[in-house]
Design an enzyme around this catalytic site. Structure first.
Site, PDB file in Angstrom:
ATOM      1  N   CYS A  65      -7.279 -10.725  -0.830  1.00 27.31           N
ATOM      2  CA  CYS A  65      -6.387 -11.882  -1.016  1.00 27.31           C
ATOM      3  C   CYS A  65      -5.218 -11.763  -0.041  1.00 27.31           C
ATOM      4  O   CYS A  65      -4.057 -11.649  -0.421  1.00 27.31           O
ATOM      5  CB  CYS A  65      -5.897 -11.939  -2.457  1.00 27.31           C
ATOM      6  SG  CYS A  65      -5.170 -13.525  -2.935  1.00 27.31           S
ATOM      7  N   THR A  69       5.937  -1.418   4.429  1.00 23.69           N
ATOM      8  CA  THR A  69       5.266  -0.742   5.538  1.00 23.69           C
ATOM      9  C   THR A  69       3.767  -0.700   5.279  1.00 23.69           C
ATOM     10  O   THR A  69       3.340  -0.404   4.159  1.00 23.69           O
ATOM     11  CB  THR A  69       5.807   0.698   5.670  1.00 23.69           C
ATOM     12  OG1 THR A  69       7.225   0.653   5.802  1.00 23.69           O
ATOM     13  CG2 THR A  69       5.207   1.413   6.869  1.00 23.69           C
ATOM     14  N   CYS A  72     -15.051 -14.091  -2.241  1.00 23.97           N
ATOM     15  CA  CYS A  72     -14.154 -13.496  -3.245  1.00 23.97           C
ATOM     16  C   CYS A  72     -14.798 -13.491  -4.624  1.00 23.97           C
ATOM     17  O   CYS A  72     -15.417 -14.470  -5.034  1.00 23.97           O
ATOM     18  CB  CYS A  72     -12.842 -14.271  -3.287  1.00 23.97           C
ATOM     19  SG  CYS A  72     -11.664 -13.605  -4.484  1.00 23.97           S
ATOM     20  N   ASP A  87       4.630  -5.861  -6.399  1.00 25.19           N
ATOM     21  CA  ASP A  87       4.973  -5.820  -4.982  1.00 25.19           C
ATOM     22  C   ASP A  87       4.516  -7.128  -4.339  1.00 25.19           C
ATOM     23  O   ASP A  87       4.109  -8.059  -5.040  1.00 25.19           O
ATOM     24  CB  ASP A  87       4.320  -4.604  -4.306  1.00 25.19           C
ATOM     25  CG  ASP A  87       2.824  -4.784  -4.161  1.00 25.19           C
ATOM     26  OD1 ASP A  87       2.236  -5.564  -4.943  1.00 25.19           O
ATOM     27  OD2 ASP A  87       2.230  -4.175  -3.256  1.00 25.19           O
ATOM     28  N   GLU A 107       4.817   6.441  -1.666  1.00 22.68           N
ATOM     29  CA  GLU A 107       5.404   5.176  -2.121  1.00 22.68           C
ATOM     30  C   GLU A 107       6.676   4.828  -1.357  1.00 22.68           C
ATOM     31  O   GLU A 107       6.915   3.665  -1.028  1.00 22.68           O
ATOM     32  CB  GLU A 107       5.682   5.213  -3.624  1.00 22.68           C
ATOM     33  CG  GLU A 107       4.432   5.278  -4.490  1.00 22.68           C
ATOM     34  CD  GLU A 107       3.468   4.124  -4.246  1.00 22.68           C
ATOM     35  OE1 GLU A 107       3.889   3.070  -3.736  1.00 22.68           O
ATOM     36  OE2 GLU A 107       2.283   4.288  -4.542  1.00 22.68           O
ATOM     37  N   TYR A 122       9.654  -1.176  -8.439  1.00 20.66           N
ATOM     38  CA  TYR A 122       8.280  -1.005  -7.967  1.00 20.66           C
ATOM     39  C   TYR A 122       7.878   0.468  -7.914  1.00 20.66           C
ATOM     40  O   TYR A 122       6.853   0.881  -8.472  1.00 20.66           O
ATOM     41  CB  TYR A 122       8.055  -1.642  -6.577  1.00 20.66           C
ATOM     42  CG  TYR A 122       6.795  -1.085  -5.998  1.00 20.66           C
ATOM     43  CD1 TYR A 122       5.571  -1.549  -6.459  1.00 20.66           C
ATOM     44  CD2 TYR A 122       6.813   0.001  -5.129  1.00 20.66           C
ATOM     45  CE1 TYR A 122       4.387  -0.966  -6.043  1.00 20.66           C
ATOM     46  CE2 TYR A 122       5.645   0.584  -4.701  1.00 20.66           C
ATOM     47  CZ  TYR A 122       4.437   0.102  -5.154  1.00 20.66           C
ATOM     48  OH  TYR A 122       3.278   0.691  -4.772  1.00 20.66           O
ATOM     49  N   CYS A 133     -12.154 -16.694   1.040  1.00 20.23           N
ATOM     50  CA  CYS A 133     -12.395 -17.004  -0.371  1.00 20.23           C
ATOM     51  C   CYS A 133     -13.883 -17.202  -0.666  1.00 20.23           C
ATOM     52  O   CYS A 133     -14.310 -17.128  -1.815  1.00 20.23           O
ATOM     53  CB  CYS A 133     -11.602 -18.240  -0.777  1.00 20.23           C
ATOM     54  SG  CYS A 133      -9.820 -18.042  -0.574  1.00 20.23           S
TER      55      CYS A 133
END
Length: 345
Positions: free
Chosen positions: A188, A39, A198, A134, A33, A116, A195
């Site tokens: 996404c 990153t 999706c 995030d 994490e 987070y 889409c």
DNA sequence: AACGCGGGGAT
DNA sequence: ATCCCAGCGTT
């Protein structure tokens, strides 16, 4: 079908096999994490593998010196992450008997762990019901629900956290948190998401209103500062050179570099030569000065553009505090200097 | 609330 | 070129 059911179903069919997902151990989860803050997974992966190999436990990381940690972190950027990682490892090892805090609230107290990361560790390791927010979560939720809140605003995180909390299955927060981030990373995506394929293409509010490409809303654009670095690559008669540690605040704190002349603009050979003679080798020990790269290397950081020139300075005799090229390579350097050492030195 | 902090990949 | 990436700490 609820949002979370559909999302989790998508996740189980599409998830990547990532090493930090095969464990509940907070140590490797914490490592991953921290490395993945701002990153990409592909960039962080080799660092995760080397850190878990060299430092299998939090005690191993705590025992290392900061310089070794920074060397292993070299090239990943945002080096305060590495310094805080090391301090937190020492705190956990020495003060907490190697056991990570067991709740979101207590994880938040550790250096380098913000909202987070505390939520990620608490949910992934302990199945605590706390949502991660995030960049992926902002994007997925702002589009699905057509939320125009500026995600750069301070209040945005609370708003999206509350929404994510309502959506998440209280009996399995970990998989929901993994799923929504993976969905943002793979499906996404920021630009030109597909889409058409999706799973949410009949319920996504942004798609229905044809505004996917305008969400999320993010204000704040930063201005870039130009800086001009002239690095002196000293070479004495032993073939030794000189480096120094950047100890002041700012970029690359605690990393190493060659002696630096920073200027207000690009300077030519005569100007730099004069300054080298005046400020570094007054007693005329200079044999020759050569410009390594005629055109400045433009090293772009997110907030600074560095225009870098390397100057080879050949000097007589033996320099004090000189180091040989083999020893030189053991120090942690900014990647732009590391690349020079490997390719052009 | 705004800013500083890296490096690289995608478009 | 521009944006953004499993953000956090400081001011």
């Amino acid at each position: 079908m609820t949002f979370s059911n559909l999302l989790i179903q998508w996740y189980l069919r599409n998830k990547r096999d990532l090493p930090w997902r095969n464990t509940n151990n907070p140590y490797p989860i914490w490592l991953s994490e921290i490395m993945l803050q701002q990153t990409r997974v592909a960039q962080g992966m080799p660092y995760f593998l080397s850190f878990t190999t060299v430092f299998p436990t939090v005690f191993d990381l705590a025992k290392a010196d900061e310089e070794q940690v920074l060397k292993l972190w070299q090239g990943l950027g945002y080096y305060s992450r590495a310094r805080n990682l090391h301090k937190t490892a020492q705190h956990v090892a020495d003060e907490l008997s190697g056991v990570f805090p067991g709740t979101y609230k207590d994880l938040l107290k550790l250096k380098g762990i913000g909202e987070y990361t505390a939520a990620a560790i608490a949910s992934f390791s302990y199945n605590e019901v706390v949502p991660v927010v995030d960049g992926n979560v902002f994007r997925v939720l702002s589009r699905y629900f057509d939320i125009e809140t500026d995600i750069a605003a301070a209040s945005a995180k609370k708003e999206f956290a509350a929404l994510a909390f309502e959506l998440m299955p209280k009996d399995n927060p970990a998989i929901f948190n993994q799923a929504i981030m993976e969905f943002g990373a793979l499906q996404c995506v920021p630009k030109s998401p597909n889409c058409g394929i999706c799973v949410f293409n009949e319920s996504c509010a942004a798609l229905q209103k044809n505004k996917v490409d305008r969400l999320p809303v993010k204000s704040k654009k930063l201005k870039v500062r130009n800086r001009f670095f002239n690095y002196l690559v000293v070479n004495d008669e032993q073939g030794n050179t000189v480096i120094q540690k950047r100890t002041d605040k700012g970029i690359w704190h605690n990393l190493y570099e060659f002696p630096l002349i920073e200027t207000e603009k690009v300077e030519d050979f005569d100007c730099i030569t004069e300054r080298i003679q005046k400020e570094f080798f007054t007693n005329n020990g200079i044999i020759s000065i050569m410009e390594c790269n005629e055109k400045s290397i433009i090293h772009k950081l997110s907030h600074q553009h560095l225009h870098i020139k390397f100057w080879k300075v050949n000097i007589k005799g033996t320099i004090e505090n000189g180091i040989d090229v083999v020893t030189l390579r053991t120090f942690p350097f900014p990647i732009v200097i590391h690349n020079f050492i490997e390719k052009d030195l």
